[in-house]
Design a protein around this motif. Sequence first.
Motif, PDB file in Angstrom:
ATOM      1  N   LYS A  89       0.801  -0.748  -0.035  1.00  0.00           N
ATOM      2  CA  LYS A  89       0.522   0.186  -0.290  1.00  0.00           C
ATOM      3  C   LYS A  89       0.444   1.312   0.511  1.00  0.00           C
ATOM      4  O   LYS A  89       0.598   2.339  -0.045  1.00  0.00           O
ATOM      5  CB  LYS A  89      -1.137   0.182   1.545  1.00  0.00           C
ATOM      6  N   GLY A  90       2.307   0.763   0.326  1.00  0.00           N
ATOM      7  CA  GLY A  90       3.209   2.720   0.011  1.00  0.00           C
ATOM      8  C   GLY A  90       2.636   2.892   1.166  1.00  0.00           C
ATOM      9  O   GLY A  90       3.384   4.687   1.106  1.00  0.00           O
ATOM     10  N   ASP A  91       3.015   2.308   2.374  1.00  0.00           N
ATOM     11  CA  ASP A  91       2.415   3.380   3.543  1.00  0.00           C
ATOM     12  C   ASP A  91       2.940   2.727   4.870  1.00  0.00           C
ATOM     13  O   ASP A  91       2.997   3.493   6.079  1.00  0.00           O
ATOM     14  CB  ASP A  91       0.907   3.377   4.287  1.00  0.00           C
ATOM     15  N   LYS A  92       4.249   1.730   5.032  1.00  0.00           N
ATOM     16  CA  LYS A  92       5.114   1.492   5.508  1.00  0.00           C
ATOM     17  C   LYS A  92       6.192   2.432   6.023  1.00  0.00           C
ATOM     18  O   LYS A  92       7.060   2.205   7.453  1.00  0.00           O
ATOM     19  CB  LYS A  92       5.237   0.030   5.035  1.00  0.00           C
ATOM     20  N   PHE A  93       6.657   3.156   5.221  1.00  0.00           N
ATOM     21  CA  PHE A  93       7.836   3.939   5.349  1.00  0.00           C
ATOM     22  C   PHE A  93       7.656   5.436   4.687  1.00  0.00           C
ATOM     23  O   PHE A  93       6.203   6.282   4.302  1.00  0.00           O
ATOM     24  CB  PHE A  93       8.698   3.924   4.237  1.00  0.00           C
ATOM     25  N   PRO A  94       8.314   6.289   5.461  1.00  0.00           N
ATOM     26  CA  PRO A  94       8.204   7.808   4.929  1.00  0.00           C
ATOM     27  C   PRO A  94       8.365   8.098   3.650  1.00  0.00           C
ATOM     28  O   PRO A  94       9.394   7.782   2.641  1.00  0.00           O
ATOM     29  CB  PRO A  94       9.107   8.098   5.966  1.00  0.00           C
ATOM     30  N   ALA A  95       8.432   9.441   3.369  1.00  0.00           N
ATOM     31  CA  ALA A  95       8.181   9.641   1.247  1.00  0.00           C
ATOM     32  C   ALA A  95       9.942   9.920   1.584  1.00  0.00           C
ATOM     33  O   ALA A  95      10.477   8.887  -0.248  1.00  0.00           O
ATOM     34  CB  ALA A  95       7.867  10.885   0.964  1.00  0.00           C
ATOM     35  N   ASN A  96      10.697   9.897   2.296  1.00  0.00           N
ATOM     36  CA  ASN A  96      12.679   9.816   2.049  1.00  0.00           C
ATOM     37  C   ASN A  96      12.894   9.011   2.775  1.00  0.00           C
ATOM     38  O   ASN A  96      12.637   9.543   3.846  1.00  0.00           O
ATOM     39  CB  ASN A  96      12.879  10.978   2.268  1.00  0.00           C
ATOM     40  N   PRO A  97      12.829   7.373   2.356  1.00  0.00           N
ATOM     41  CA  PRO A  97      13.363   6.513   3.572  1.00  0.00           C
ATOM     42  C   PRO A  97      14.734   6.936   4.310  1.00  0.00           C
ATOM     43  O   PRO A  97      15.683   7.900   3.629  1.00  0.00           O
ATOM     44  CB  PRO A  97      13.372   5.691   3.237  1.00  0.00           C
ATOM     45  N   LYS A  98      14.754   7.064   5.744  1.00  0.00           N
ATOM     46  CA  LYS A  98      16.291   6.611   6.403  1.00  0.00           C
ATOM     47  C   LYS A  98      17.209   5.479   5.465  1.00  0.00           C
ATOM     48  O   LYS A  98      16.434   4.121   5.482  1.00  0.00           O
ATOM     49  CB  LYS A  98      16.218   6.527   8.166  1.00  0.00           C
ATOM     50  N   LYS A  99      18.728   6.204   5.242  1.00  0.00           N
ATOM     51  CA  LYS A  99      19.142   4.537   5.293  1.00  0.00           C
ATOM     52  C   LYS A  99      20.332   4.438   4.901  1.00  0.00           C
ATOM     53  O   LYS A  99      21.469   5.059   4.001  1.00  0.00           O
ATOM     54  CB  LYS A  99      19.258   3.646   3.195  1.00  0.00           C
ATOM     55  N   ASP A 100      21.230   4.967   6.117  1.00  0.00           N
ATOM     56  CA  ASP A 100      22.055   5.300   6.564  1.00  0.00           C
ATOM     57  C   ASP A 100      23.085   3.899   6.634  1.00  0.00           C
ATOM     58  O   ASP A 100      22.997   2.819   7.176  1.00  0.00           O
ATOM     59  CB  ASP A 100      22.211   6.433   7.807  1.00  0.00           C
ATOM     60  N   LEU A 101      24.357   3.950   5.692  1.00  0.00           N
ATOM     61  CA  LEU A 101      25.069   2.838   5.660  1.00  0.00           C
ATOM     62  C   LEU A 101      26.444   2.786   6.575  1.00  0.00           C
ATOM     63  O   LEU A 101      27.174   3.966   6.207  1.00  0.00           O
ATOM     64  CB  LEU A 101      24.963   2.181   4.702  1.00  0.00           C
ATOM     65  N   LYS A 102      26.808   2.427   7.180  1.00  0.00           N
ATOM     66  CA  LYS A 102      28.616   2.099   7.489  1.00  0.00           C
ATOM     67  C   LYS A 102      29.585   0.876   7.996  1.00  0.00           C
ATOM     68  O   LYS A 102      28.380  -0.416   7.918  1.00  0.00           O
ATOM     69  CB  LYS A 102      28.141   2.518   9.331  1.00  0.00           C
ATOM     70  N   PHE A 103      30.199   1.186   7.336  1.00  0.00           N
ATOM     71  CA  PHE A 103      31.168  -0.014   7.480  1.00  0.00           C
ATOM     72  C   PHE A 103      32.074  -0.286   8.283  1.00  0.00           C
ATOM     73  O   PHE A 103      32.111   1.160   8.874  1.00  0.00           O
ATOM     74  CB  PHE A 103      32.282  -0.008   5.679  1.00  0.00           C
ATOM     75  N   LEU A 104      31.840  -1.553   8.786  1.00  0.00           N
ATOM     76  CA  LEU A 104      32.095  -1.740   9.648  1.00  0.00           C
ATOM     77  C   LEU A 104      33.701  -2.117  10.022  1.00  0.00           C
ATOM     78  O   LEU A 104      34.586  -2.033  11.125  1.00  0.00           O
ATOM     79  CB  LEU A 104      31.427  -2.484  11.250  1.00  0.00           C
TER      80      LEU A 104
END
Length: 149
Positions: A89-104
């Motif tokens: 339904k497209g309602d589970k995430f904000p318009a600009n979803p956060k997706k920050d990636l850190k290499f450990l």
Amino acid sequence: MKYIISLSILLLGTTACFAQTTQDSLAIKRAALDYIESQHKPNPKQMEQALHPRLVKRTFWKDKATGKDYVRETSAESMVLLAESYNKKGDKFPANPKKDLKFLDVSDRTASVKLLADEWIDYMHLVKLNGSWKIINVLWQYNDSAQHQ
């Protein structure tokens, strides 16, 4: 002094042997982003290409009846099904979803990354098999661990 210089050169050479290439870094990042983006816009093929078939995704959970903590597991197959249906339904995430990636940590064939995505924290292990990086383990939690019920 000669000993320190020799040791420094040896250590630098050893580190360089195991450092990731730019291509590896991009492939690791792509796998992690495919994992989350396939949920943003339902795309099971995108999820499937990110995961090793023997992936295990785990989190802690609390049984409401007993109040006891336990570990829940999800398979690669379940994640592919999730990518197909979770956000239809497209309602589970904000318009600009956060997706920050850190290499450990990254070696020549294994990597650990941390993905911060909206309400979740995912720690991922990836493995490079036959020239391709795949997610093989995920340990995740909600930002607010009280949601694990």
